[in-house]
Design an enzyme around this catalytic site. Structure first.
Site, PDB file in Angstrom:
ATOM      1  N   GLY A 232      11.608 -26.793 -20.328  1.00 19.26           N
ATOM      2  CA  GLY A 232      12.984 -27.221 -20.586  1.00 19.26           C
ATOM      3  C   GLY A 232      13.833 -26.027 -20.978  1.00 19.26           C
ATOM      4  O   GLY A 232      13.504 -24.880 -20.666  1.00 19.26           O
ATOM      5  N   SER A 233      14.891 -26.306 -21.722  1.00 17.03           N
ATOM      6  CA  SER A 233      15.854 -25.236 -22.020  1.00 17.03           C
ATOM      7  C   SER A 233      15.347 -24.314 -23.130  1.00 17.03           C
ATOM      8  O   SER A 233      14.519 -24.698 -23.969  1.00 17.03           O
ATOM      9  CB  SER A 233      17.189 -25.846 -22.440  1.00 17.03           C
ATOM     10  OG  SER A 233      17.061 -26.373 -23.746  1.00 17.03           O
ATOM     11  N   GLU A 254       7.870 -23.031 -21.159  1.00 14.82           N
ATOM     12  CA  GLU A 254       8.412 -22.601 -19.862  1.00 14.82           C
ATOM     13  C   GLU A 254       9.899 -22.943 -19.914  1.00 14.82           C
ATOM     14  O   GLU A 254      10.281 -24.097 -19.784  1.00 14.82           O
ATOM     15  CB  GLU A 254       7.659 -23.336 -18.748  1.00 14.82           C
ATOM     16  CG  GLU A 254       7.768 -22.675 -17.408  1.00 14.82           C
ATOM     17  CD  GLU A 254       8.953 -23.194 -16.638  1.00 14.82           C
ATOM     18  OE1 GLU A 254      10.036 -22.580 -16.778  1.00 14.82           O
ATOM     19  OE2 GLU A 254       8.817 -24.183 -15.914  1.00 14.82           O
ATOM     20  N   LEU A 255      10.723 -21.920 -20.164  1.00 14.20           N
ATOM     21  CA  LEU A 255      12.124 -22.172 -20.550  1.00 14.20           C
ATOM     22  C   LEU A 255      13.098 -21.732 -19.463  1.00 14.20           C
ATOM     23  O   LEU A 255      12.743 -21.613 -18.306  1.00 14.20           O
ATOM     24  CB  LEU A 255      12.387 -21.477 -21.890  1.00 14.20           C
ATOM     25  CG  LEU A 255      11.361 -21.825 -23.000  1.00 14.20           C
ATOM     26  CD1 LEU A 255      11.624 -21.045 -24.278  1.00 14.20           C
ATOM     27  CD2 LEU A 255      11.344 -23.328 -23.277  1.00 14.20           C
ATOM     28  N   CYS A 288      14.481 -24.068 -12.786  1.00 12.48           N
ATOM     29  CA  CYS A 288      14.513 -22.878 -13.654  1.00 12.48           C
ATOM     30  C   CYS A 288      14.374 -21.594 -12.852  1.00 12.48           C
ATOM     31  O   CYS A 288      14.656 -20.518 -13.360  1.00 12.48           O
ATOM     32  CB  CYS A 288      13.378 -22.929 -14.663  1.00 12.48           C
ATOM     33  SG  CYS A 288      13.417 -24.391 -15.656  1.00 12.48           S
ATOM     34  N   GLU A 383      22.640 -19.953 -17.267  1.00 12.46           N
ATOM     35  CA  GLU A 383      22.081 -20.638 -16.107  1.00 12.46           C
ATOM     36  C   GLU A 383      23.055 -21.750 -15.700  1.00 12.46           C
ATOM     37  O   GLU A 383      23.355 -22.629 -16.519  1.00 12.46           O
ATOM     38  CB  GLU A 383      20.756 -21.245 -16.580  1.00 12.46           C
ATOM     39  CG  GLU A 383      19.795 -21.616 -15.541  1.00 12.46           C
ATOM     40  CD  GLU A 383      18.461 -22.060 -16.164  1.00 12.46           C
ATOM     41  OE1 GLU A 383      17.476 -22.051 -15.448  1.00 12.46           O
ATOM     42  OE2 GLU A 383      18.410 -22.429 -17.356  1.00 12.46           O
TER      43      GLU A 383
HETATM   44  C1  SIN Z   1      11.095 -25.485 -12.946  1.00 15.66           C
HETATM   45  O1  SIN Z   1      12.252 -25.590 -12.601  1.00 15.66           O
HETATM   46  O2  SIN Z   1      10.797 -25.435 -14.147  1.00 15.66           O
HETATM   47  C2  SIN Z   1       9.920 -25.447 -11.994  1.00 15.66           C
HETATM   48  C3  SIN Z   1      10.240 -24.907 -10.689  1.00 15.66           C
HETATM   49  C4  SIN Z   1       9.023 -24.769  -9.810  1.00 15.66           C
HETATM   50  O3  SIN Z   1       7.912 -25.181 -10.141  1.00 15.66           O
HETATM   51  O4  SIN Z   1       9.190 -24.188  -8.754  1.00 15.66           O
END
Ligand code: SIN
Length: 481
Positions: A232-233, A254-255, A288, A383
């Site tokens: 997330g963020s 995983e931000l 992300c 972002e």
């Molecule tokens: C994400 O946006 O966190 C994941 C993107 C991806 O797995 O390619």
């Protein structure tokens, strides 16, 4: 919707479908139409404690299953996901707006983590260390971390769950999954398939709630949860990290990202345009790893902008269930407002809209290219998480690297060049967890996904992914004659 056999609206705890003690529910809506799709169980902290207790109780016997037994369960679940690919994809498009073709791709991508970790379960090798004295033997084994919680985002309603629970379940952890309130239906659908695959009660639990901050707090502060994995963020990641300090919980975060996409003057421009479209407009710019800044060398700037503008103008926007649509709606009003704010700010600071730049109806926004972008624009720092591509100009390789690294984030980066020496130099100089070289799409279950700096820490997928759900134990055998 009525024909979809996977629809479940209650939470999944200890092998049962349960309502909240309060009987409260929350609405799930379709971002393409505004239609209410379902009323889903709205749990509070006390409900969630019961799910954690169930996972904690189920852990010792699940931990003690063989790797092969766990692999077989995962393999069954993987097969069920693929058998129900169409239904899962339709559900995903309905609740998150992603175009159907991408949703179908996400089912395969998401399921691939389950297949991969079914295989990796059997390879959680330890070590034998040469002993420091004759009467000792030193051995290292890896063991499951314990109850693992996963807090997942709406942009990948399926794959962000499987990328976390695949390694957790393979390692012998039991899990508590908290999907976002925007997309709980896909999460509940795969919980139903996990039930069908035969995971014992309490091993797999899914809790649904509209109160993410309260539930997040419980998952961080509950001592029975030993690992928390969050996608997330960055601001929310920081809150979770602070809250987890009291229990010294193991974290994977995983931000957010601010991905640069560099086009050098020796690049194949057509390939670069194709890569930029793929990376920028995947899921309507709401990933992300989506390109956030396009950096183009001055001698090819005009040519690139012209080709890119044409390709973006050709993208078809609409309801993701309709044939040939390539770009769906934004997830909600807040997402739309952010896109509008970024475009307005960029234009006020000198950007030229070469295509798009307008709000269509509802949550739809035109795919947009902003030429003459500059570092003082909001979009250079934040972002955008939407279908807007600002294009910046640079003159030298060194300047491109400095511009690319001039951010607090460090998740994905991309560049296009045909010069092999430059490819090595630039790849090594980019301060990012992932680099796409002449490639705009880099996600796969076989490679480590994750970032550095304020994009977080931990890696998902690949041979490294399992370790984040395991503890290392050192055993010293003494008295060996
Ligand atoms: C994400 O946006 O966190 C994941 C993107 C991806 O797995 O390619």
């Amino acid at each position: 919707m009525e024909k979809n056999s996977l629809i479940r609206t209650e939470a999944f705890v200890n092998g049962q479908w349960v309502k909240a003690a309060s009987s409260k529910t929350f609405e799930v809506t379709n971002p393409a139409t505004g239609e209410v799709l379902a009323q889903v169980t709205d749990m509070d902290r006390a409900d969630v404690q019961q799910a954690i207790d169930a996972a904690h109780k189920a852990w010792p016997s699940y931990r003690d299953t063989t790797a092969k037994e766990r692999a077989n369960l995962l393999r069954k679940w993987f097969n069920l996901m693929l058998e129900h690919k169409q239904e899962l994809a339709e559900l995903m498009t309905l609740e998150c707006g992603k175009v159907l073709q991408e949703s179908l791709g996400e089912v395969e991508y998401g399921a691939s983590f389950i297949e991969w970790f079914a295989e990796e379960a059997k390879r959680a090798y330890g070590d034998v260390i040469p002993a420091y004295s004759k009467d000792r033997r030193l051995v290292v084994i890896k063991q499951s971390v314990g109850v693992a919680a996963a807090i997942t985002p709406w942009n990948f309603p399926l794959a962000m769950i499987t990328r976390k629970v695949g390694p957790a379940l393979a390692a012998g952890s039991t899990v508590v999954v908290k999907p976002p309130s925007e997309t709980p239906l896909t999460a509940l659908a795969i919980s139903y398939l996990a039930q069908k695959a035969g995971f014992p009660p309490g091993v797999y639990n899914t809790i649904t709630s509209s109160n993410s901050s309260e539930i997040g707090k419980e998952l961080c502060e509950n001592t029975k949860v030993r690992k928390l994995s969050f996608t997330g963020s960055t601001p929310v990641g920081k809150i979770l990290m602070t809250q987890s300090a009291s229990t010294l919980k193991k974290l994977s975060l995983e931000l957010g990202g601010n991905a640069p996409f560099i086009v050098f003057d020796d690049a194949d421009l057509d390939a670069a345009v194709k890569g930029a479209i793929l990376s920028k407009f995947r899921n309507n710019g709401q990933t992300c790893v989506c390109v956030n800044r396009v950096l183009v060398q001055e001698s090819v700037y005009d040519a690139f902008v012209e080709k890119f503008t044409q390709a973006v103008a050709d993208l078809k926007v609409g309801n993701g269930l309709q044939k040939d649509v390539q770009v769906g709606p934004l997830i909600n009003k807040k997402g739309l407002e952010k896109v509008q704010q970024h475009v307005q700010d960029a234009v006020e600071k000198g950007a030229t809209v070469t295509t798009g730049g307008k709000h269509l109806e509802g949550l739809f926004y035109q795919p947009t290219v902003l030429a003459n972008a500059s570092p003082e624009m909001l979009i250079a720092r934040e972002e955008v998480f939407g279908p807007v591509a600002p294009v910046f100009k640079f003159s030298t390789e060194q300047e491109a690297i400095e511009m690319a690294n001039d951010t607090d984030y460090g998740l994905a980066s991309y560049f296009y060049s045909k010069d092999v020496a430059r490819c090595w130099r630039v790849s090594e100089a980019l301060e990012y967890g992932m680099v796409g070289i002449n490639e705009g799409m880099i996600s796969t279950e076989v490679a480590p996904f994750g970032g550095i700096k304020e994009s977080g820490f931990g890696r998902e997928g690949s041979k490294y992914g399992l370790d984040y759900f395991m503890e290392i134990k050192y055993m010293c055998f003494g008295g060996i004659e």
